[in-house]
Enzyme design. Structure first.
Site, PDB file in Angstrom:
ATOM      1  N   LYS A 150      12.710  19.315  -1.878  1.00 52.12           N
ATOM      2  CA  LYS A 150      12.167  20.243  -0.874  1.00 52.12           C
ATOM      3  C   LYS A 150      12.484  21.690  -1.306  1.00 52.12           C
ATOM      4  CE  LYS A 150      12.515  16.518   2.414  1.00 52.12           C
ATOM      5  NZ  LYS A 150      12.653  16.063   3.780  1.00 52.12           N
ATOM      6  N   ASN A 203      13.331  14.102  -3.631  1.00 52.64           N
ATOM      7  CA  ASN A 203      12.453  15.203  -3.225  1.00 52.64           C
ATOM      8  C   ASN A 203      13.373  16.321  -2.765  1.00 52.64           C
ATOM      9  OD1 ASN A 203      10.733  17.014  -2.025  1.00 52.64           O
ATOM     10  ND2 ASN A 203      10.158  15.696  -0.308  1.00 52.64           N
ATOM     11  N   GLY A 210      15.355  13.479   7.701  1.00 50.25           N
ATOM     12  CA  GLY A 210      16.376  14.499   7.929  1.00 50.25           C
ATOM     13  C   GLY A 210      17.081  14.375   9.262  1.00 50.25           C
ATOM     14  N   GLU A 240       5.900  17.225   5.855  1.00 47.42           N
ATOM     15  CA  GLU A 240       6.168  18.662   6.048  1.00 47.42           C
ATOM     16  C   GLU A 240       4.959  19.498   5.617  1.00 47.42           C
ATOM     17  OE1 GLU A 240       9.900  18.577   3.934  1.00 47.42           O
ATOM     18  OE2 GLU A 240      10.692  17.314   5.543  1.00 47.42           O
ATOM     19  N   SER A 281      16.023   9.535   5.768  1.00 49.85           N
ATOM     20  CA  SER A 281      17.468   9.291   5.925  1.00 49.85           C
ATOM     21  C   SER A 281      17.921   8.059   5.147  1.00 49.85           C
ATOM     22  CB  SER A 281      17.844   9.177   7.403  1.00 49.85           C
ATOM     23  OG  SER A 281      17.543  10.377   8.082  1.00 49.85           O
ATOM     24  N   GLU A 322       7.159   7.153   5.036  1.00 53.82           N
ATOM     25  CA  GLU A 322       8.215   8.005   5.575  1.00 53.82           C
ATOM     26  C   GLU A 322       7.959   8.254   7.060  1.00 53.82           C
ATOM     27  OE1 GLU A 322      10.153  10.405   2.156  1.00 53.82           O
ATOM     28  OE2 GLU A 322       8.565  11.601   3.015  1.00 53.82           O
ATOM     29  N   HIS A 357       3.140  14.981   1.921  1.00 58.61           N
ATOM     30  CA  HIS A 357       4.427  14.895   2.634  1.00 58.61           C
ATOM     31  C   HIS A 357       4.225  15.399   4.069  1.00 58.61           C
ATOM     32  CE1 HIS A 357       8.544  15.486   3.841  1.00 58.61           C
ATOM     33  NE2 HIS A 357       8.879  14.658   2.865  1.00 58.61           N
TER      34      HIS A 357
END
Ligand code: 13P
Length: 253
Positions: free
Chosen positions: A11, A9, A173, A97, A212, A167, A95
Site C-alpha cells: 500500500k 501489498n 486492516g 481501496e 488481516s 478480500e 483492490h
C-alpha cells in the site's frame, strides 16, 4: 496441484531504508521457498529499487495498480509497459481501496486487468464484499459480478494466467480475519462459479485470501482446499511476520 502464492501489498508505505531491508530479507525467504511463489507489490516509485535489490533471487514483484493506457497524456498514471520494463511479474487490479477511494467500477477494473495482461503482467484481481453486503448475504453475488466483468471483457481463458484475491472489505486492516470456514466457503463458491464457464480454468486458478491474514491465522487458512495463499497487507511490512506466513504456505504446498 496449484502452487501457493504469498504476496505482500505494501500500500502507501515504505522508505528507501525499509524497502532495502525488506527486499533483502524477502529475497532470501523466496530462495528458501521453492514450492511457493513469494512476491511483493510495492508503490510504483519503489519498483526500480525492488528490481535492483531482488536481482538474481526468486522474489517476484509487481505494482499495486496499473493504468489502462500504455502511454500518453495521463498525468500521474503508471503504464503497464513501464511496470513490465522494471521486471515486474504482477499487477494488482481492483483492490477495494482503489474501488472505494478512486471510484473504480467493475468495468474500469476489467479494463485494467486487460491492460496488465496484454502487456505481459499477471493481473491479481481483488474482489470482496463490504460489511453491509456480508450481513445481507450478498457476498457471492458481489464477487461473481466482479469476476463476470472481467470474463465479459477478456473471456474465461484470461484466468489461465491471472490470480484472484478474495478480500472481504470488513477484514482489511481491521484485525477481523474471516474464519477459515467462512473463507473456504466463499473460495469454493468462486471456483464453482468459474466452473460454470470452464472446469479447467476453475481448477487451475489460484485464489488467495486477504484481510488481516497474519502469522497466527495463516496456517489454518492455508490448509483449506480452495485457499491457495494470501495477499498480505500490514504483515508484509514486518520480516518475521511475513516469513511466518511464507512458512505456513510451505507447509501446505
Ligand atoms: P491487511 O493484511 O493489512 O488486512 O490488508 C489486506 C489487504 O488489503 C491486502 O491487499
Amino acid at each position: 496441484m496449484r502452487k501457493p502464492v504469498v504476496m505482500g501489498n505494501w500500500k502507501l508505505n515504505g522508505t528507501k531504508a525499509t524497502v532495502t531491508d525488506l527486499i533483502k530479507a524477502f529475497s532470501q525467504s523466496a530462495n528458501n521457498a521453492a514450492n511457493v511463489d513469494v512476491a511483493i507489490c510495492a508503490p510504483a516509485i519503489f519498483i526500480g529499487m525492488v528490481e535492483t535489490l531482488a536481482a538474481g533471487s526468486q522474489l517476484k514483484y509487481g505494482s499495486e495498480d496499473v493504468d489502462v493506457h500504455t502511454s500518453g497524456a495521463f498525468t500521474g498514471e503508471n503504464s503497464p509497459v513501464m511496470i513490465k520494463e522494471f521486471g515486474a511479474t504482477y499487477a494488482i487490479v481492483g483492490h477495494s481501496e482503489r474501488r472505494g477511494y478512486h471510484n473504480e467500477t467493475n468495468e474500469v477494473v476489467a479494463a485494467k486487468f486487460k491492460a496488465a495482461q496484454d502487456n505481459g503482467l499477471v493481473p491479481v484481481l481483488c474482489i470482496g464484499e463490504s460489511e453491509a453486503e456480508y450481513d445481507a448475504g450478498k457476498t457471492v453475488e458481489v464477487c461473481n459480478a466482479e469476476i463476470k466483468a472481467v470474463i465479459d471483457l477478456c473471456g474465461i481463458d484470461a484466468f489461465k494466467n491471472a490470480v484472484i484475491a478474495y478480500e472481504p472489505i470488513w477484514a482489511i486492516g481491521t484485525g477481523k480475519t474471516a474464519t477459515p470456514d467462512v473463507a473456504q466457503n466463499v473460495h469454493k463458491q468462486i471456483r464453482d462459479y468459474l466452473k460454470t464457464f470452464s472446469a479447467e480454468v476453475a481448477d487451475g486458478v489460484r485464489i488467495l485470501y486477504g484481510g488481516s491474514c497474519n502469522a497466527k491465522t495463516a496456517p489454518e487458512l492455508f490448509s483449506q482446499p480452495d485457499i491457495d495463499g494470501g495477499l498480505i497487507g500490514g504483515a508484509s511490512l514486518k520480516v518475521a511476520d511475513f516469513n511466518a506466513i511464507i512458512d505456513a504456505a510451505k507447509a501446505n504446498a
